[in-house]
Scaffold this motif. Structure first.
Motif: not given
Length: 87
Positions: A31, A35, A59
Motif C-alpha cells: 500500500v 492505513t 484509507s
C-alpha cells in the motif's frame, strides 16, 4: 516494547497546546499510503510502559493526507480530554 510494522515513514512529532505528541503511521504491505495511525505522548514514561491516546484506521491517498488526518485527530483528542485552566 510495542513496535509498529513500518514500511514507510514512521512517525512525526507534533506540539499542540503545550503537549508534545507522536503520531505514528502503520503501513500494510503493498500500500502506498498509511492505513492506520497511533497517537501517543512524544515522551513515554519508560521502556516498560506504553501510553496510547488513540488508534484509528483509514484509507488515505497519500502520506500527506494521512499526516493531516493524524494531526487533526491528535488536536481533537487534546481539545476533548484536557481541561483548560480558567474555564
Amino acid at each position: 516494547m510495542f513496535k509498529l510494522s513500518l514500511d514507510g515513514p514512521g512517525s512525526i512529532d507534533h506540539e499542540y497546546r503545550g503537549e508534545k505528541l507522536r503520531i505514528a503511521f502503520r503501513w500494510k504491505d503493498g500500500v502506498s499510503a498509511p492505513t492506520g495511525i497511533v497517537i501517543s505522548p512524544a515522551n513515554q514514561p519508560s521502556d516498560d510502559e506504553l501510553i496510547i491516546y488513540d488508534i484509528f484506521e483509514g484509507s488515505w491517498n497519500s502520506y500527506g493526507q494521512a499526516e493531516k488526518a493524524g494531526i487533526e485527530r491528535a488536536e481533537g483528542f487534546i481539545d476533548s480530554h484536557w481541561v483548560v485552566e480558567g474555564s
